[in-house]
Design a protein around this motif. Sequence first.
Motif, PDB file in Angstrom:
ATOM      1  N   UNK A 159      25.316   5.402  21.373  1.00 37.97           N
ATOM      2  CA  UNK A 159      25.874   4.979  20.231  1.00 37.97           C
ATOM      3  C   UNK A 159      24.646   4.622  19.296  1.00 37.97           C
ATOM      4  N   UNK A 160      25.174   4.095  17.954  1.00 42.90           N
ATOM      5  CA  UNK A 160      24.187   3.786  16.910  1.00 42.90           C
ATOM      6  C   UNK A 160      24.614   2.555  16.360  1.00 42.90           C
ATOM      7  N   UNK A 161      23.801   1.655  16.080  1.00 43.31           N
ATOM      8  CA  UNK A 161      24.135   0.318  15.522  1.00 43.31           C
ATOM      9  C   UNK A 161      23.079   0.108  14.136  1.00 43.31           C
ATOM     10  N   UNK A 162      23.636  -0.611  13.382  1.00 39.75           N
ATOM     11  CA  UNK A 162      22.991  -1.001  12.115  1.00 39.75           C
ATOM     12  C   UNK A 162      22.524  -2.251  12.254  1.00 39.75           C
ATOM     13  N   UNK A 163      21.074  -2.014  11.942  1.00 38.85           N
ATOM     14  CA  UNK A 163      20.551  -3.377  12.192  1.00 38.85           C
ATOM     15  C   UNK A 163      20.613  -4.187  10.715  1.00 38.85           C
ATOM     16  N   UNK A 164      21.302  -5.235  10.668  1.00 38.50           N
ATOM     17  CA  UNK A 164      21.422  -5.720   9.435  1.00 38.50           C
ATOM     18  C   UNK A 164      20.290  -6.335   8.596  1.00 38.50           C
ATOM     19  N   UNK A 165      19.403  -6.843   9.426  1.00 38.25           N
ATOM     20  CA  UNK A 165      18.270  -7.488   8.747  1.00 38.25           C
ATOM     21  C   UNK A 165      17.488  -6.307   7.927  1.00 38.25           C
ATOM     22  N   UNK A 166      17.084  -5.121   8.343  1.00 42.67           N
ATOM     23  CA  UNK A 166      16.583  -4.075   7.703  1.00 42.67           C
ATOM     24  C   UNK A 166      17.343  -2.833   7.448  1.00 42.67           C
ATOM     25  N   UNK A 167      18.575  -2.994   7.481  1.00 37.94           N
ATOM     26  CA  UNK A 167      19.424  -1.881   7.193  1.00 37.94           C
ATOM     27  C   UNK A 167      18.862  -0.413   7.926  1.00 37.94           C
ATOM     28  N   UNK A 168      18.487  -0.604   9.036  1.00 33.31           N
ATOM     29  CA  UNK A 168      17.685   0.348   9.978  1.00 33.31           C
ATOM     30  C   UNK A 168      18.928   0.851  10.806  1.00 33.31           C
ATOM     31  N   UNK A 169      19.142   2.267  10.895  1.00 32.26           N
ATOM     32  CA  UNK A 169      20.226   2.694  12.092  1.00 32.26           C
ATOM     33  C   UNK A 169      19.350   2.746  13.369  1.00 32.26           C
ATOM     34  N   UNK A 170      19.710   2.293  14.350  1.00 36.40           N
ATOM     35  CA  UNK A 170      18.998   2.498  15.658  1.00 36.40           C
ATOM     36  C   UNK A 170      19.674   3.098  16.726  1.00 36.40           C
ATOM     37  N   UNK A 171      19.162   3.524  17.640  1.00 40.07           N
ATOM     38  CA  UNK A 171      20.161   4.535  18.628  1.00 40.07           C
ATOM     39  C   UNK A 171      20.053   3.604  19.917  1.00 40.07           C
ATOM     40  N   UNK A 172      21.201   3.347  20.671  1.00 38.55           N
ATOM     41  CA  UNK A 172      21.574   2.461  21.628  1.00 38.55           C
ATOM     42  C   UNK A 172      21.883   3.506  22.746  1.00 38.55           C
ATOM     43  N   UNK A 173      21.489   3.264  23.997  1.00 43.94           N
ATOM     44  CA  UNK A 173      22.048   3.802  25.277  1.00 43.94           C
ATOM     45  C   UNK A 173      23.267   2.909  25.686  1.00 43.94           C
ATOM     46  N   UNK A 174      24.330   3.383  26.016  1.00 42.74           N
ATOM     47  CA  UNK A 174      25.359   2.751  26.393  1.00 42.74           C
ATOM     48  C   UNK A 174      25.146   2.261  27.946  1.00 42.74           C
ATOM     49  N   UNK A 175      25.872   1.631  28.671  1.00 40.92           N
ATOM     50  CA  UNK A 175      25.544   1.259  29.906  1.00 40.92           C
ATOM     51  C   UNK A 175      26.044   2.086  30.932  1.00 40.92           C
ATOM     52  N   UNK A 176      26.568   3.174  30.381  1.00 40.63           N
ATOM     53  CA  UNK A 176      27.002   4.238  31.544  1.00 40.63           C
ATOM     54  C   UNK A 176      26.122   5.387  31.749  1.00 40.63           C
ATOM     55  N   UNK A 177      24.969   5.201  31.869  1.00 42.22           N
ATOM     56  CA  UNK A 177      23.777   6.244  32.044  1.00 42.22           C
ATOM     57  C   UNK A 177      24.132   7.049  33.346  1.00 42.22           C
ATOM     58  N   UNK A 178      24.562   6.457  34.261  1.00 42.92           N
ATOM     59  CA  UNK A 178      24.759   6.931  35.580  1.00 42.92           C
ATOM     60  C   UNK A 178      25.845   7.840  35.692  1.00 42.92           C
ATOM     61  N   UNK A 179      26.680   8.099  34.497  1.00 42.73           N
ATOM     62  CA  UNK A 179      27.868   8.953  34.472  1.00 42.73           C
ATOM     63  C   UNK A 179      27.180  10.175  33.659  1.00 42.73           C
ATOM     64  N   UNK A 180      25.808  10.373  33.380  1.00 42.25           N
ATOM     65  CA  UNK A 180      25.321  11.662  32.868  1.00 42.25           C
ATOM     66  C   UNK A 180      25.571  12.677  33.763  1.00 42.25           C
ATOM     67  N   UNK A 181      26.059  13.693  33.159  1.00 49.90           N
ATOM     68  CA  UNK A 181      26.144  14.975  34.140  1.00 49.90           C
ATOM     69  C   UNK A 181      25.316  16.224  33.896  1.00 49.90           C
ATOM     70  N   UNK A 182      24.077  15.516  33.184  1.00 53.66           N
ATOM     71  CA  UNK A 182      22.888  16.731  33.103  1.00 53.66           C
ATOM     72  C   UNK A 182      23.637  18.056  32.572  1.00 53.66           C
ATOM     73  N   UNK A 183      24.451  17.733  31.407  1.00 59.52           N
ATOM     74  CA  UNK A 183      24.575  19.073  30.780  1.00 59.52           C
ATOM     75  C   UNK A 183      23.530  19.472  30.054  1.00 59.52           C
ATOM     76  N   UNK A 184      22.646  18.738  29.350  1.00 59.15           N
ATOM     77  CA  UNK A 184      21.370  19.071  28.614  1.00 59.15           C
ATOM     78  C   UNK A 184      21.965  19.298  27.144  1.00 59.15           C
TER      79      UNK A 184
END
Length: 79
Positions: free
Chosen positions: A37-62
């Motif tokens: 998911x992506x979040x907009x950092x208010x202080x510098x208007x920069x969009x950063x990527x964030x990994x959700x807390x469900x990494x273990x659900x990755x099915x390695x689809x690539x």
Amino acid sequence: MVKIMGMFVKVEINNSKCKKVKNCKICEEVCPVEIFKFENLEENNEIISVIEENEDECIFCNLCLEKCLQKAITIKKLY
Ligand code: SF4
Ligand code: SF4
């Protein structure tokens, strides 16, 4: 049940590579289990990527690895 974040899989985004492509978000669109998911950092208007807390659900689809033009994503199995 208490979920421990990324116990078996670690998904990472290299933000310095990712932010070279503004508003890409392809990985967010293609991941079938919504790990990105992506979040907009208010202080510098920069969009950063964030990994959700469900990494273990990755099915390695690539799909994210194939579609990321910046090769910014790494996925490690921790087992
Ligand atoms: S696909 Fe790659 S470049 Fe695009 S948002 Fe995801 S990590 Fe960033
Ligand atoms: S490999 Fe597939 S399931 Fe895993 S993070 Fe990438 S798109 Fe999502």
